[in-house]
Scaffold this motif. Structure first.
Motif, short mmCIF file in Angstrom:
data_model
loop_
_atom_site.label_atom_id
_atom_site.label_comp_id
_atom_site.label_asym_id
_atom_site.label_seq_id
_atom_site.Cartn_x
_atom_site.Cartn_y
_atom_site.Cartn_z
N PRO A 207 0.83 -1.21 0.00
CA PRO A 207 0.00 0.00 0.00
C PRO A 207 0.86 1.26 0.00
O PRO A 207 2.06 1.22 0.27
N ALA A 208 0.23 2.39 -0.26
CA ALA A 208 0.95 3.66 -0.37
C ALA A 208 1.64 4.05 0.93
O ALA A 208 2.66 4.73 0.92
N ALA A 209 1.12 3.61 2.07
CA ALA A 209 1.70 3.99 3.37
C ALA A 209 2.92 3.16 3.74
O ALA A 209 3.61 3.49 4.71
N ALA A 210 3.19 2.08 3.00
CA ALA A 210 4.30 1.19 3.35
C ALA A 210 5.64 1.91 3.22
O ALA A 210 5.88 2.64 2.27
N ARG A 211 6.54 1.67 4.20
CA ARG A 211 7.86 2.28 4.20
C ARG A 211 8.91 1.20 4.36
O ARG A 211 8.63 0.08 4.79
N GLY A 212 10.17 1.54 4.02
CA GLY A 212 11.25 0.60 4.21
C GLY A 212 12.31 0.72 3.15
O GLY A 212 12.45 1.76 2.48
N HIS A 213 13.08 -0.36 2.99
CA HIS A 213 14.21 -0.37 2.06
C HIS A 213 14.24 -1.70 1.30
O HIS A 213 14.03 -2.76 1.90
N ALA A 214 14.51 -1.62 0.01
CA ALA A 214 14.69 -2.81 -0.83
C ALA A 214 16.08 -2.74 -1.45
O ALA A 214 16.41 -1.77 -2.13
N PHE A 215 16.90 -3.78 -1.20
CA PHE A 215 18.26 -3.84 -1.72
C PHE A 215 18.31 -4.91 -2.81
O PHE A 215 18.01 -6.09 -2.54
N ILE A 216 18.66 -4.49 -4.03
CA ILE A 216 18.65 -5.41 -5.17
C ILE A 216 20.04 -5.42 -5.79
O ILE A 216 20.53 -4.39 -6.26
N GLU A 217 20.67 -6.59 -5.79
CA GLU A 217 22.02 -6.74 -6.33
C GLU A 217 21.95 -7.15 -7.80
O GLU A 217 21.33 -8.16 -8.14
N VAL A 218 22.60 -6.36 -8.66
CA VAL A 218 22.62 -6.64 -10.10
C VAL A 218 24.06 -6.51 -10.60
O VAL A 218 24.90 -5.88 -9.96
N PRO A 219 24.37 -7.12 -11.75
CA PRO A 219 25.75 -7.06 -12.24
C PRO A 219 26.25 -5.65 -12.52
O PRO A 219 27.41 -5.33 -12.26
N ASP A 220 25.38 -4.79 -13.08
CA ASP A 220 25.78 -3.42 -13.41
C ASP A 220 24.53 -2.57 -13.57
O ASP A 220 23.40 -3.06 -13.48
N ALA A 221 24.75 -1.26 -13.82
CA ALA A 221 23.63 -0.32 -13.89
C ALA A 221 22.66 -0.64 -15.02
O ALA A 221 21.48 -0.26 -14.96
N GLY A 222 23.11 -1.35 -16.05
CA GLY A 222 22.24 -1.70 -17.16
C GLY A 222 21.13 -2.66 -16.79
O GLY A 222 20.18 -2.83 -17.56
N GLU A 223 21.25 -3.31 -15.62
CA GLU A 223 20.24 -4.29 -15.20
C GLU A 223 19.18 -3.69 -14.28
O GLU A 223 18.30 -4.40 -13.82
N ARG A 224 19.28 -2.39 -14.00
CA ARG A 224 18.21 -1.74 -13.24
C ARG A 224 16.95 -1.70 -14.10
O ARG A 224 17.02 -1.46 -15.31
N GLN A 225 15.82 -1.93 -13.48
CA GLN A 225 14.57 -1.91 -14.24
C GLN A 225 13.50 -1.15 -13.48
O GLN A 225 13.59 -0.96 -12.26
N ARG A 226 12.51 -0.72 -14.19
CA ARG A 226 11.42 0.05 -13.60
C ARG A 226 10.55 -0.86 -12.74
O ARG A 226 10.15 -1.95 -13.16
N ILE A 227 10.26 -0.39 -11.53
CA ILE A 227 9.34 -1.09 -10.62
C ILE A 227 8.27 -0.09 -10.21
O ILE A 227 8.57 0.93 -9.59
N ASP A 228 7.04 -0.34 -10.58
CA ASP A 228 5.94 0.58 -10.30
C ASP A 228 5.32 0.25 -8.95
O ASP A 228 4.48 -0.65 -8.85
N THR A 229 5.76 0.94 -7.92
CA THR A 229 5.20 0.72 -6.59
C THR A 229 4.61 2.01 -6.07
O THR A 229 5.18 3.10 -6.23
#
Length: 261
Positions: free
Chosen positions: A147-169
């Motif tokens: 939900p919109a009120a949720a808070r926190g941190h998500a740590f995502i390990e990827v090989p390089d910046a090219g593997e970042r992707q859009r996450i619609d939250t």
């Protein structure tokens, strides 16, 4: 199921969209759930699937038995009868990665599931998520469910910046992308150290941890033994282990899961 499309999300991530008459009745709200996929053997145009007997699955003869792998529902479009699965494309491609890389509309694949516990406690005060590319579909689905009120941190390990992707939250969870090429590709504790460095919040916390076995176990031990987090507040699943195939890791994974307190 049949392949409807195969689309590159990033250089190393391929999204395969599946459909077919057998999608009827697939449970809604399954984004992020575990599924088993059954891949055809060489020379087959479709996998030979197990049937359901009175004592459980009845498998075909060994020389016809499909290759079985565990994956995650990235997104289920119930109204369209479609299911998306994200495949990581490896340099040393295994059976599933190779199948996905060559997937074309009309190709057949088998599927069983969904299964698995909830990945998040949605009404927790804070959320911490951590995982590598194998866990990215599950983490993304979890983030999109908050939900919109949720808070926190998500740590995502990827090989390089090219593997970042859009996450619609809609949530207020901060996404931290950890790039292995910047930290050192041989570093095994990147996720653990990121979680340890996170300011510890007040209130209830929900943890979602998945990916390589060593990292998952280390983070879970930290949360349980040093932070005293209740086991029921932690979803921690080791998906794979370096140098082992899924078949080779199957028994060890279950042993690890059974011994987690």
């Amino acid at each position: 199921m049949q392949v409807l499309s195969a689309t590159r999300v990033t250089p190393r991530m391929l999204r395969v969209t599946l459909g077919g008459a057998d999608m009827a009745g697939f449970p809604e709200g399954s984004d992020g759930s575990h599924i088993k996929v059954f891949l055809p053997l060489a020379g087959q145009d479709r996998p030979v699937l197990p049937t359901l007997g009175p004592k459980g699955p009845v498998w075909p003869p060994r020389d016809q038995r499909p290759i079985t792998r565990t994956y995650t529902v990235r997104r289920h479009h119930a109204g369209r009868g479609e299911l998306e699965i994200d495949f990581v494309l490896h340099d040393d491609a295994g059976p599933a990665s190779s199948w996905a890389a060559a997937a074309k509309p009309g190709n057949f694949i088998g599927l069983a599931g969904p299964a698995g516990p909830d990945r998040v406690i949605r009404d927790a005060d804070w959320h911490v998520m951590a995982g590598d590319m194998s866990a990215l579909p599950a983490i993304a689905a979890a983030l999109e469910s908050l939900p919109a009120a949720a808070r926190g941190h998500a740590f995502i390990e990827v090989p390089d910046a090219g593997e970042r992707q859009r996450i619609d939250t809609a949530s207020q969870v901060t996404i931290h992308w950890l790039h292995r090429d910047e930290a050192g590709n041989d570093r095994a504790d990147l996720l653990e150290q990121a979680v340890r460095a996170m300011p510890w919040p007040d209130g209830t916390l929900s943890a979602t941890i998945a990916g390589e076995s060593g990292a998952v176990v280390a983070i879970r031990d930290y949360l349980r033994r040093e932070r005293g987090l209740d086991r029921n507040a932690i979803y921690a699943v080791p998906y794979w282990k370096a140098s082992l195939t899924e078949e080779g890791y199957h028994e060890e994974r279950h042993r690890i899961m059974d011994t987690m307190d």
